[in-house]
Design an enzyme around this catalytic site. Sequence first.
Site, PDB file in Angstrom:
ATOM      1  N   GLY A  44       0.796  -1.218   0.000  1.00 59.65           N
ATOM      2  CA  GLY A  44       0.000   0.000   0.000  1.00 59.65           C
ATOM      3  C   GLY A  44       0.829   1.269   0.000  1.00 59.65           C
ATOM      4  O   GLY A  44       0.482   2.252  -0.666  1.00 59.65           O
ATOM      5  N   ASN A  64      -7.951   4.045   8.902  1.00 61.53           N
ATOM      6  CA  ASN A  64      -7.387   2.860   9.541  1.00 61.53           C
ATOM      7  C   ASN A  64      -7.618   2.815  11.039  1.00 61.53           C
ATOM      8  O   ASN A  64      -7.571   1.746  11.648  1.00 61.53           O
ATOM      9  CB  ASN A  64      -5.879   2.781   9.257  1.00 61.53           C
ATOM     10  CG  ASN A  64      -5.164   4.088   9.541  1.00 61.53           C
ATOM     11  OD1 ASN A  64      -5.450   5.109   8.914  1.00 61.53           O
ATOM     12  ND2 ASN A  64      -4.228   4.068  10.465  1.00 61.53           N
ATOM     13  N   GLN A  89      -7.487  -0.106   3.690  1.00 58.46           N
ATOM     14  CA  GLN A  89      -8.313  -0.639   4.773  1.00 58.46           C
ATOM     15  C   GLN A  89      -9.667  -1.133   4.310  1.00 58.46           C
ATOM     16  O   GLN A  89     -10.304  -1.941   5.000  1.00 58.46           O
ATOM     17  CB  GLN A  89      -8.517   0.430   5.859  1.00 58.46           C
ATOM     18  CG  GLN A  89      -7.354   0.601   6.801  1.00 58.46           C
ATOM     19  CD  GLN A  89      -7.050  -0.643   7.612  1.00 58.46           C
ATOM     20  OE1 GLN A  89      -7.888  -1.530   7.775  1.00 58.46           O
ATOM     21  NE2 GLN A  89      -5.837  -0.719   8.135  1.00 58.46           N
ATOM     22  N   HIS A  97      -1.672  -7.375   2.525  1.00 60.83           N
ATOM     23  CA  HIS A  97      -1.732  -7.953   3.871  1.00 60.83           C
ATOM     24  C   HIS A  97      -2.944  -7.498   4.669  1.00 60.83           C
ATOM     25  O   HIS A  97      -3.179  -7.980   5.775  1.00 60.83           O
ATOM     26  CB  HIS A  97      -0.437  -7.651   4.639  1.00 60.83           C
ATOM     27  CG  HIS A  97      -0.327  -6.254   5.164  1.00 60.83           C
ATOM     28  ND1 HIS A  97      -0.480  -5.943   6.493  1.00 60.83           N
ATOM     29  CD2 HIS A  97      -0.058  -5.087   4.534  1.00 60.83           C
ATOM     30  CE1 HIS A  97      -0.315  -4.640   6.672  1.00 60.83           C
ATOM     31  NE2 HIS A  97      -0.054  -4.102   5.494  1.00 60.83           N
ATOM     32  N   THR A 150      11.396  -7.465 -11.879  1.00 59.51           N
ATOM     33  CA  THR A 150      10.780  -8.765 -12.140  1.00 59.51           C
ATOM     34  C   THR A 150       9.637  -9.020 -11.168  1.00 59.51           C
ATOM     35  O   THR A 150       9.777  -8.819  -9.956  1.00 59.51           O
ATOM     36  CB  THR A 150      11.835  -9.877 -12.001  1.00 59.51           C
ATOM     37  OG1 THR A 150      12.881  -9.620 -12.939  1.00 59.51           O
ATOM     38  CG2 THR A 150      11.222 -11.242 -12.265  1.00 59.51           C
ATOM     39  N   CYS A 209       1.671   1.576  12.723  1.00 56.42           N
ATOM     40  CA  CYS A 209       2.913   2.209  12.271  1.00 56.42           C
ATOM     41  C   CYS A 209       3.556   3.037  13.367  1.00 56.42           C
ATOM     42  O   CYS A 209       4.719   3.416  13.265  1.00 56.42           O
ATOM     43  CB  CYS A 209       2.630   3.129  11.084  1.00 56.42           C
ATOM     44  SG  CYS A 209       1.710   2.328   9.763  1.00 56.42           S
TER      45      CYS A 209
END
Length: 690
Positions: A72, A152, A180, A200, A236, A323
């Site tokens: 994100g 969030n 979220q 995630h 890649t 965070c």
Amino acid sequence: MPSPIYLDYNATTPLDPEVIAFMKPVMEKYFGNPSSIYSYGSSAKILVEEARSKLANLIGCNPHEIIFTSGGSESNNMAIKGIAFSRKSRGNHIITSSIEHPAVMEVCHYLESQGFRITYIPVSEDGIIDLLKLESSIENQTILITIMHANNETGVIQPIEEIFEIAGKHHIPFHTDAAQSTGKIPVNAKHADLISIAGHKLYAPKGIGALYIRDGIKIEKLIHGADHENNLRAGTENVLEISGLGKAAEIAGRDLERNISHSKELRDLLQEKLSGAFSDGIINGHPEKRLPNTLYFTIPGVESGTLISEINDKVAFSAGAACHTEDDRASETLTAMGVPESLSRCTIRLSTGRFLTKEDAVKAADIIIKAAKSIRGDGDFTVQQDSDIRLTAYTQGLGCACKLRPQALEQVLKNLPSQVHPDVIVGFESSDDAAVFLINDEQAMVQTLDFFTPVVDDPYDFGRIAASNSLSDIYAMGATPLFALNIVAFPSSRLPLEVLEKILLGASDVAKSAGIPIIGGHTVDDPEPKFGMAVTGVVRPEKLIRNNTAKPGDVLILTKPIGTGILSTAMKRGLLNNEESKELVSVMVSLNKDAAEAMKDIEVHACTDVTGYGLLGHLSEMTTGSKVDAEIFAKKVPVIPSAMRHLTSGIIPGGTLNNQEHFGKMVNFNDSIPDHLKTLFFDTGLPESY
């Protein structure tokens, strides 16, 4: 020991078993480079494109409009910077909200440093953006509007359909951070020009995400190289995680309504139980326009950090954004909503998810309620008798990191009247470590008061550390300690009195080593354990050493290595091994008695101890008071070896960050010093320094 009940699905989600099963053969067989033209590459390429289609189906767009990223944060950077740099010839104005995630807010701050102008739109007390203010902020130079889909912390859902309509009317691209919301509620590409997605958050692996870019929207790419991802993101492709994200998107779309119903049922159950237990509790954010899984609840009188620490082995939840777990500041989201800091610090975020059961939700609510009521002193509760008590679990912060921020302390002290007395040699008007009062021509009394919350789990060690720290202030003034008084704050309804006995025993043993008696003290019943001492000493007035009398040519001597604040934080999070724990305690309990005696035999001009404000914080006080500068050779500063490992892994106390913010403007660093070392020199902790 059973795993804690997980109530933090907004921080991250576990991998869905179907995703794991889907990824296993990919990991084993599909190792080819998707850009290769032979079969190994083709097989991998097919997996990538299938995942792209699955994600496109989830949000209702064309597969080629999906660009895979590392998550994100990269998606937000790619969208906002990409638009800003590609359209800078048209203007330099961007509109966002005051409650964005750091992955958007920090990008905007960066762009401000590059000459862009950012307007931060306020929100209502319910957390909803002010649409009138947004539209009135649009100008000819506006090149982007970026507003999150769902917050969030509060879970509040923004009116992105209306925002997209406003943006379209003015021909301005609209980006939304949907990290979220994707997988929790419907997310539709027809309501935005760019959409950021984080894997995630929807039961896919960490380290994978995506950005939807509507056909016709041009952005400048940030990662240059080969022409992967429509020539917008070189590198890649991460076939394994892309396939996992695709499968997670497929599951999210298939089970969306069922998962919404399940999450909402459990969220409402938690809300009902907490609201019933705390009549003064507050639900933050709009009661209806929020994610079905999110409850942001305030329990007045219960510091969220204290509550989380105490029961984190039973229930896993957070105080807001994951965070910022090491930052002790109030939530910027709640501040923007007008919530006072005192209440913001008492707010917890509970977020339900796919694998939470009703039984566990009820159990978790009961654990939270019992612990919170115990902290508030409501009702009768059984005292914890566990022989393996972790003392740091009963405190929000650690030791000197719990000090008031230096900015706040200065604000208070500057408004207080001066206390003038002819016999006061040192008072609170200076930054010295203790107060000094002249008794007669040959004697001056030195007195200090110091106490803090636990920095280690063992009560006996905590007592020793606190006593050593209190005595340090006397030694730092060149004085000889005479006696001490204990200062105790103890949660008698939550911890057995045997714990307090061990704390006092540790302090007593240190006092014996210092050659002084402890002859009294004071206790209060407090939800958070704290301990320290008031120490009285004596010094000949002409032998008094202050921290504002350094002279040019002086050499700074450190008696202990730095890094204890970092290691104490790592210990609280269960990250220290036995050897590291022993090393930390050994540093913090050693007295500076011998150093103080040696100091009397040489000409020492100034002295201080390094505690809450860190090496550079206290040195800044010393140099400012002495009107001198100091030059430090970074490689010569002693550091506890294990502190560096934890620092570079992101273990930084909130107090350390406060120190760096406040005192950093007084320090000039050589360009060769890396940022993590700069932070280390501001580390809060308990190593005395002369």
